[in-house]
Write a protein that holds these residues in place. Sequence first.
Motif, PDB file in Angstrom:
ATOM      1  N   HIS A  57      18.746  71.076  19.621  1.00  0.00           N
ATOM      2  CA  HIS A  57      17.535  69.731  18.526  1.00  0.00           C
ATOM      3  C   HIS A  57      17.999  68.625  20.097  1.00  0.00           C
ATOM      4  O   HIS A  57      17.108  67.941  20.617  1.00  0.00           O
ATOM      5  CB  HIS A  57      17.595  69.194  17.926  1.00  0.00           C
ATOM      6  N   LEU A  60      16.496  69.616  23.239  1.00  0.00           N
ATOM      7  CA  LEU A  60      14.824  69.592  23.180  1.00  0.00           C
ATOM      8  C   LEU A  60      14.446  67.975  23.665  1.00  0.00           C
ATOM      9  O   LEU A  60      13.099  67.479  23.869  1.00  0.00           O
ATOM     10  CB  LEU A  60      14.488  69.873  21.924  1.00  0.00           C
ATOM     11  N   ILE A 153      13.757  79.943  22.028  1.00  0.00           N
ATOM     12  CA  ILE A 153      13.809  79.838  20.580  1.00  0.00           C
ATOM     13  C   ILE A 153      13.203  81.015  19.862  1.00  0.00           C
ATOM     14  O   ILE A 153      13.901  81.283  18.946  1.00  0.00           O
ATOM     15  CB  ILE A 153      13.476  78.420  19.966  1.00  0.00           C
ATOM     16  N   LEU A 171      13.990  75.679  12.723  1.00  0.00           N
ATOM     17  CA  LEU A 171      13.492  75.182  14.199  1.00  0.00           C
ATOM     18  C   LEU A 171      12.437  76.496  14.295  1.00  0.00           C
ATOM     19  O   LEU A 171      11.269  75.642  14.303  1.00  0.00           O
ATOM     20  CB  LEU A 171      14.057  75.459  15.415  1.00  0.00           C
ATOM     21  N   TRP A 182      10.149  73.373  15.850  1.00  0.00           N
ATOM     22  CA  TRP A 182      11.093  73.075  17.092  1.00  0.00           C
ATOM     23  C   TRP A 182       9.915  72.109  17.922  1.00  0.00           C
ATOM     24  O   TRP A 182       9.914  71.023  18.578  1.00  0.00           O
ATOM     25  CB  TRP A 182      11.754  73.674  17.849  1.00  0.00           C
TER      26      TRP A 182
END
Length: 206
Positions: A57, A60, A153, A171, A182
Amino acid sequence: MVSDEFKKKTNQFLLAFGISLMLGIMILGQDFRDSLGRSVGYIMDPLVSLLGAGNFHIVLFIMASITALYASLIQKYTIDWDMMRNTQEKMKVFQKDFREAQLSNNTALVKKMEEERNKMMGDQMEMSKQQFKPMAYISIISLPLFMWAYYYIRGHAAASFVFPFWGTQILTDTVLGPFQYWIFWYFISSLAVSQLVRKALGVGGV
């Protein structure tokens, strides 16, 4: 000193490359998207290794911050914001006056304003062109990064993140319709950073 011809050629190449990426992702299908994701992995995978797969995360968020900053800078220097604001303001005034002319059955004024509206359509076309060009530039960075995240992912389906109020969520699970958690986290992060950057750079305000 960089020549105008070189700038023009570079601009044309970047636009063509950005448009090609957008078309490739839409037309060439999953194989192209996976190939693009794997290619970007040579740059992004070491960052995941450094932060740890459990902190995807954060990766991201960094990715969203990069794209938000890049997009804001592109928009700042490729869009004539004064022209955009002036055009929109003129359109608001025109639409109000045109509506009043219609309600008063002023046929002569309506006809005159319809001719004026045709001229204003040219300004709107210019606005549309100015908004499209940054999209092509932005796609050069944002689409490869997004395709990498999408590719990564899929190979780590068990990755999770603790969302406020929602608790721990996988996610790859969907939050709404086709949108996975996500993607939701990426866009929320991008939106938040983008608002701060745009405010600092004075971008937008139309």
